[in-house]
Motif scaffolding. Sequence first.
Motif, PDB file in Angstrom:
ATOM      1  N   GLU A 168       0.832  -1.206   0.000  1.00 27.08           N
ATOM      2  CA  GLU A 168       0.000   0.000   0.000  1.00 27.08           C
ATOM      3  C   GLU A 168       0.867   1.256   0.000  1.00 27.08           C
ATOM      4  OE1 GLU A 168      -2.854  -0.187  -0.826  1.00 27.08           O
ATOM      5  OE2 GLU A 168      -3.815  -1.984  -0.039  1.00 27.08           O
ATOM      6  N   THR A 169       1.658   1.418  -1.050  1.00 25.34           N
ATOM      7  CA  THR A 169       2.626   2.525  -1.100  1.00 25.34           C
ATOM      8  C   THR A 169       1.970   3.886  -1.288  1.00 25.34           C
ATOM      9  OG1 THR A 169       2.967   2.026  -3.454  1.00 25.34           O
ATOM     10  CG2 THR A 169       4.555   1.111  -1.885  1.00 25.34           C
TER      11      THR A 169
ATOM     12  N   VAL B  37       5.162   7.375  -2.170  1.00 23.91           N
ATOM     13  CA  VAL B  37       5.997   6.489  -2.978  1.00 23.91           C
ATOM     14  C   VAL B  37       5.226   6.020  -4.205  1.00 23.91           C
ATOM     15  CG1 VAL B  37       7.041   4.182  -3.026  1.00 23.91           C
ATOM     16  CG2 VAL B  37       7.530   5.738  -1.133  1.00 23.91           C
ATOM     17  N   ALA B  38       3.933   5.717  -4.037  1.00 21.00           N
ATOM     18  CA  ALA B  38       3.127   5.287  -5.184  1.00 21.00           C
ATOM     19  C   ALA B  38       3.081   6.365  -6.264  1.00 21.00           C
ATOM     20  CB  ALA B  38       1.707   4.945  -4.716  1.00 21.00           C
ATOM     21  N   GLU B  39       2.959   7.617  -5.848  1.00 17.52           N
ATOM     22  CA  GLU B  39       2.935   8.714  -6.811  1.00 17.52           C
ATOM     23  C   GLU B  39       4.261   8.801  -7.560  1.00 17.52           C
ATOM     24  OE1 GLU B  39       1.605  13.424  -7.021  1.00 17.52           O
ATOM     25  OE2 GLU B  39       1.911  12.471  -5.075  1.00 17.52           O
ATOM     26  N   GLY B  40       5.353   8.688  -6.829  1.00 20.73           N
ATOM     27  CA  GLY B  40       6.663   8.759  -7.458  1.00 20.73           C
ATOM     28  C   GLY B  40       6.893   7.616  -8.435  1.00 20.73           C
ATOM     29  N   THR B  41       6.495   6.397  -8.047  1.00 23.83           N
ATOM     30  CA  THR B  41       6.681   5.239  -8.928  1.00 23.83           C
ATOM     31  C   THR B  41       5.848   5.366 -10.188  1.00 23.83           C
ATOM     32  OG1 THR B  41       7.163   3.795  -7.033  1.00 23.83           O
ATOM     33  CG2 THR B  41       6.490   2.732  -9.081  1.00 23.83           C
ATOM     34  N   HIS B  42       4.594   5.767 -10.039  1.00 24.41           N
ATOM     35  CA  HIS B  42       3.704   5.885 -11.198  1.00 24.41           C
ATOM     36  C   HIS B  42       4.205   6.964 -12.164  1.00 24.41           C
ATOM     37  CE1 HIS B  42      -0.741   5.429 -12.584  1.00 24.41           C
ATOM     38  NE2 HIS B  42       0.044   5.704 -13.599  1.00 24.41           N
ATOM     39  N   GLU B  43       4.570   8.108 -11.631  1.00 25.94           N
ATOM     40  CA  GLU B  43       5.045   9.185 -12.493  1.00 25.94           C
ATOM     41  C   GLU B  43       6.360   8.808 -13.172  1.00 25.94           C
ATOM     42  OE1 GLU B  43       5.135  12.663 -10.056  1.00 25.94           O
ATOM     43  OE2 GLU B  43       2.973  13.022 -10.262  1.00 25.94           O
ATOM     44  N   TYR B  44       7.217   8.076 -12.469  1.00 30.18           N
ATOM     45  CA  TYR B  44       8.470   7.619 -13.070  1.00 30.18           C
ATOM     46  C   TYR B  44       8.182   6.626 -14.196  1.00 30.18           C
ATOM     47  CZ  TYR B  44      13.035   5.338 -13.489  1.00 30.18           C
ATOM     48  OH  TYR B  44      14.210   4.808 -13.958  1.00 30.18           O
ATOM     49  N   ALA B  45       7.220   5.719 -13.974  1.00 29.06           N
ATOM     50  CA  ALA B  45       6.846   4.751 -15.009  1.00 29.06           C
ATOM     51  C   ALA B  45       6.320   5.471 -16.259  1.00 29.06           C
ATOM     52  CB  ALA B  45       5.799   3.783 -14.470  1.00 29.06           C
TER      53      ALA B  45
ATOM     54  N   GLU C  64       6.175  -3.569  -5.439  1.00 31.74           N
ATOM     55  CA  GLU C  64       5.342  -2.574  -4.781  1.00 31.74           C
ATOM     56  C   GLU C  64       3.896  -2.804  -5.203  1.00 31.74           C
ATOM     57  OE1 GLU C  64       6.845   1.315  -5.812  1.00 31.74           O
ATOM     58  OE2 GLU C  64       8.925   0.624  -5.662  1.00 31.74           O
ATOM     59  N   THR C  65       2.994  -2.944  -4.239  1.00 36.27           N
ATOM     60  CA  THR C  65       1.577  -3.117  -4.544  1.00 36.27           C
ATOM     61  C   THR C  65       0.776  -2.020  -3.860  1.00 36.27           C
ATOM     62  OG1 THR C  65       1.324  -4.657  -2.672  1.00 36.27           O
ATOM     63  CG2 THR C  65       1.761  -5.610  -4.837  1.00 36.27           C
ATOM     64  N   THR C  66      -0.242  -1.521  -4.555  1.00 30.98           N
ATOM     65  CA  THR C  66      -0.989  -0.395  -3.992  1.00 30.98           C
ATOM     66  C   THR C  66      -2.293  -0.164  -4.742  1.00 30.98           C
ATOM     67  OG1 THR C  66      -0.773   1.922  -3.295  1.00 30.98           O
ATOM     68  CG2 THR C  66       0.058   1.372  -5.487  1.00 30.98           C
ATOM     69  N   THR C  67      -3.213   0.489  -4.074  1.00 29.38           N
ATOM     70  CA  THR C  67      -4.290   1.201  -4.750  1.00 29.38           C
ATOM     71  C   THR C  67      -3.710   2.563  -5.119  1.00 29.38           C
ATOM     72  OG1 THR C  67      -5.956   0.070  -3.434  1.00 29.38           O
ATOM     73  CG2 THR C  67      -6.623   2.137  -4.488  1.00 29.38           C
ATOM     74  N   THR C  68      -4.211   3.185  -6.170  1.00 32.68           N
ATOM     75  CA  THR C  68      -3.576   4.408  -6.639  1.00 32.68           C
ATOM     76  C   THR C  68      -3.647   5.520  -5.597  1.00 32.68           C
ATOM     77  OG1 THR C  68      -3.251   5.739  -8.633  1.00 32.68           O
ATOM     78  CG2 THR C  68      -5.494   5.582  -7.777  1.00 32.68           C
ATOM     79  N   TYR C  69      -2.880   6.549  -5.835  1.00 32.85           N
ATOM     80  CA  TYR C  69      -2.598   7.575  -4.846  1.00 32.85           C
ATOM     81  C   TYR C  69      -3.464   8.821  -5.023  1.00 32.85           C
ATOM     82  CZ  TYR C  69      -0.105   9.300  -8.934  1.00 32.85           C
ATOM     83  OH  TYR C  69       0.191   9.706 -10.201  1.00 32.85           O
ATOM     84  N   THR C  70      -3.479   9.660  -3.994  1.00 32.07           N
ATOM     85  CA  THR C  70      -4.066  10.994  -4.089  1.00 32.07           C
ATOM     86  C   THR C  70      -3.001  11.942  -4.627  1.00 32.07           C
ATOM     87  OG1 THR C  70      -5.549  10.610  -2.212  1.00 32.07           O
ATOM     88  CG2 THR C  70      -5.111  12.906  -2.818  1.00 32.07           C
ATOM     89  N   PRO C  71      -3.254  12.615  -5.749  1.00 30.44           N
ATOM     90  CA  PRO C  71      -2.240  13.515  -6.318  1.00 30.44           C
ATOM     91  C   PRO C  71      -1.830  14.603  -5.332  1.00 30.44           C
ATOM     92  CG  PRO C  71      -4.007  13.137  -7.894  1.00 30.44           C
ATOM     93  CD  PRO C  71      -4.467  12.561  -6.586  1.00 30.44           C
ATOM     94  N   GLY C  72      -0.528  14.874  -5.309  1.00 30.83           N
ATOM     95  CA  GLY C  72      -0.021  15.961  -4.498  1.00 30.83           C
ATOM     96  C   GLY C  72       0.457  15.568  -3.120  1.00 30.83           C
TER      97      GLY C  72
END
Length: 522
Positions: free
Chosen positions: A165-166, A209-217, A197-205
């Motif tokens: 849950e990143t 870590v989930a936000e950083g991983t997704h944006e990097y991808a 890393e496993t997660t439900t998606t993040y709240t922007p802003g």
Amino acid sequence: MHGPGDLRGKDYKLDDEKRALIYRWYEVYPKGHPREGKRRFKRAGLSVRKGTAKTELAAAVAFAELHPEGPVRCDGFRKEGGVWIPVGRPVTDPYIPMVAYTEEQTEDLAYAALLVMVAEGEDADLFDAGLERIMRIGGDGKAVALAAAPDSRDGARTTFQHFDETHRFTLRRLKEAHQTMLANIPKRMMADPWSLETTTTYTPGEGSVAEGTHEYAELVEQGKAKDKTLFFFHREAAPKIDEDLDDFDQAADAVIEASGPSIATWPDFEGQVEAIVSLRNQPDTDKAYWERVWLNRRVQAGKQAFDVKRWESLARPDFMVPKGSLITIGFDGSQFHDATALIATGVESGHQWPLGIWECPSEEENWECPENEVDDVLKQAFNEYEVWRMYADPPYWDGMVNRWRGRWGEKRVIEWWTHRPLQMAYSLRAYGGAMTSGELSHSGDETFAKHIGNSRRHALKQKDDKGKPLWTIRKERADSPFKIDAAMAGDLSWEARCDAISAGATRSTSSELYTASSTRRR
């Protein structure tokens, strides 16, 4: 076998999608390649909606990585039907840290599922299992439950690691733990280690870590970053033109799309969809939260005060307000906790930037904001620019505010109390309106942006003269580590700029206008 839940103790079976994910996670370079047999991906990310058993999947992977017979590394190739097929072998002396966002959550997330799989499965005699660590009998390898990075001795031994849950990994210690642990992966190359890393998606802003991983991808996908070692899978319900999630059928279709074809084969999937959609219709449901967790869409939390994506679009990092320009300053903060901020605004340009932001480190209980440093930064601003007004919230800093008033005059340094709900509501509405219209720009400072994103709306009972609800800003809770002081200082700086515009202030007239105090909302 399955971990905690309705299927506890039953044989663990992979659906088609999870099987496909595992095939990709364990893909190796083919025979004849310079790196034949080595893992293709060293870091994997999985972002899917709530309730799809992603945590149990991670536990099953950890079980295979820990098992003394788990065929999880390539041990050469055999030929079948003219095709070279990799042959699996177990990991020698595995070390598997499994990280949750709090110590309490280790009992509810992947480690807890792994513990049941190990302790209640057919191979229970192969393991010595406890609440904090699971060891192979004989001491050759272990999995551990963590809420922070492993120590340097254990960290160097990592063969597989899981972050659960990143989207909740927003605190500095968790983000630093994530970076530290990623850096451990190259240390034991013979073990061919990797991260999941496993997660439900993040709240922007929120800067998770989930936000950083997704944006990097996304950067990798766009060719703006090069990384051959990352595999990232994200599924969401794609937004549609004129979508109306208040309509039951449209909301149900969105949930089905976010679930994917394999989840749709689960027993009574239709009943699950109906239950999820009914949650949205509850009167106290945060619909933005519902959309994020059940449709896996990256949407701003319904209680966030400002549009974080809009704030990002207003960044002008290459723009500088020229020295000597007419500016206004906002000040808000605390001396012994939270944060303190000085935000400047160019009167002519509407451009904002931090003169300084001082945050209390979460691990320091006796932190005190460096008063002299704040004072020095302010002196420099008054020397380099023509400060029309500084609006300062005086609590906790009343002594310094009085000193500044004595130094630069009561007509330039003005007490602006933020505990007045109506005045703050109108001021904040103007600040948010400036973001929406694009009248405001800013330097792109990351800490300033986080404080903007951390600000939560607090609804007032009062309404304006047109019947529209009014609101102020607060932290998400009183003891939250997520600071908002820079957002408050930014609002005060903008309020002063609005008053400067109303008074017709310019560099040539500003000295005459210090006495022309606005009665707008100060």
